[in-house]
Design a protein around this motif. Structure first.
Motif, PDB file in Angstrom:
ATOM      1  N   LEU A 245      35.922  43.245  49.226  1.00  0.00           N
ATOM      2  CA  LEU A 245      35.404  44.347  48.408  1.00  0.00           C
ATOM      3  C   LEU A 245      36.299  44.582  47.192  1.00  0.00           C
ATOM      4  N   TYR A 246      37.609  44.486  47.392  1.00  0.00           N
ATOM      5  CA  TYR A 246      38.540  44.663  46.280  1.00  0.00           C
ATOM      6  C   TYR A 246      38.346  43.578  45.216  1.00  0.00           C
ATOM      7  N   TRP A 249      35.114  44.215  43.369  1.00  0.00           N
ATOM      8  CA  TRP A 249      35.299  45.367  42.477  1.00  0.00           C
ATOM      9  C   TRP A 249      36.146  44.982  41.277  1.00  0.00           C
ATOM     10  N   THR A 253      34.972  45.084  37.448  1.00  0.00           N
ATOM     11  CA  THR A 253      35.686  45.985  36.539  1.00  0.00           C
ATOM     12  C   THR A 253      36.188  45.240  35.297  1.00  0.00           C
TER      13      THR A 253
END
Length: 267
Positions: A245-246, A249, A253
């Protein structure tokens, strides 16, 4: 909110479906790419066999343990190539002004980029990776139960998420590097090849780099450790979904930040 998510997923599936149908129009190319993927990854397995034929184990890792790690990498690459190969087109999309058309559509640009191409060699990777994984899990010293099997499936999916997120992140260099070629992303991909083997065989600097800086080790070593070993490595392996998930993301971003400075190709 739920309706918007369902619409986004449906559009993503339809975009991928359109590219798959277009690719399958060239059946010979499809079979050549799939077979080539199997052969390339198969050579890597032969390399492992040649090493372990002379050395019984490396830092406590035996042949089938390493095959399990290798299979996770192959599966992660197969899923990322099949469902998010478009990340590798970002350099061309940005530097030839093709991103302009994507910005005009009512669909997130990052998802349009990811779904803009399907790598059919991903099917070859999935076939070989699944075969290696099934063979390896029957030969490692692990007691399998429904909970452990469910954990294994979750970790495989999370490993693919790590790969997709890192592919997107490294290809976002296209917003800063004025070149239609993804040389930075390819170099980072080559660096990620270190994750095909237990990271305990590397020096401290390399281990930190592929664990904390660009966490390619969460594609393979740590998920395998979550099933095969105990201690810190296992605990880190259980964090693979969080790392996935990081990475997703972070990739999204950086893409949005790059998009804010996009100025088209000009004349």
């Amino acid at each position: 909110m739920v309706a918007e998510v369902r619409r986004t997923l449906r559009l993503y599936r339809r975009l991928l479906g359109a590219h798959i149908r277009a690719t399958l129009e060239y059946e010979a190319d499809f079979w050549i790419l799939s077979l080539a993927a199997v052969l390339v990854q198969g050579i890597g397995v032969l390399f492992l066999w040649a090493i372990f034929n002379s050395i019984p184990e490396i830092n406590g890792w035996r042949f089938w343990d390493v095959v399990l790690i290798y299979a996770l990498v192959v599966l992660a690459e197969g899923l990322s190539v099949l469902f998010a190969q478009g990340a590798w087109t970002l350099a061309v999309t940005v530097n030839f002004g093709q991103l302009d058309a994507l910005l005009m559509r009512p669909f997130p640009p990052v998802l349009q980029v990811l779904s803009s191409q399907v790598g059919m060699n991903g099917l070859g990777n999935l076939v070989l990776g699944s075969g290696l994984l099934i063979t390896a899990v029957g030969r490692v010293d692990v007691h399998w139960n429904p909970g452990r099997i469910a954990l294994g499936v979750l970790l495989v999916i999370a490993a693919a998420g790590v790969k997709i997120g890192l592919n997107l992140l490294t290809n976002c260099a296209a917003f800063w590097l004025r070149s239609p070629y993804s040389m930075f992303a390819f170099s980072m991909h080559s660096f990620g090849e270190l994750a095909r083997f237990p990271i305990t065989i590397y020096g401290l600097g390399v281990r930190i780099a592929i664990t904390a800086v660009l966490p390619y080790a969460f594609m393979s070593y740590y998920p395998a450790a979550a099933i095969l070993s105990d201690g810190t490595a296992r605990l880190l392996g259980l964090l693979t979904p969080v790392v996935a998930l990081y990475c997703l993301w972070l990739g999204a971003t950086v893409f949005r930040y790059g998009l804010s400075r996009y100025e088209s190709s000009g004349h």
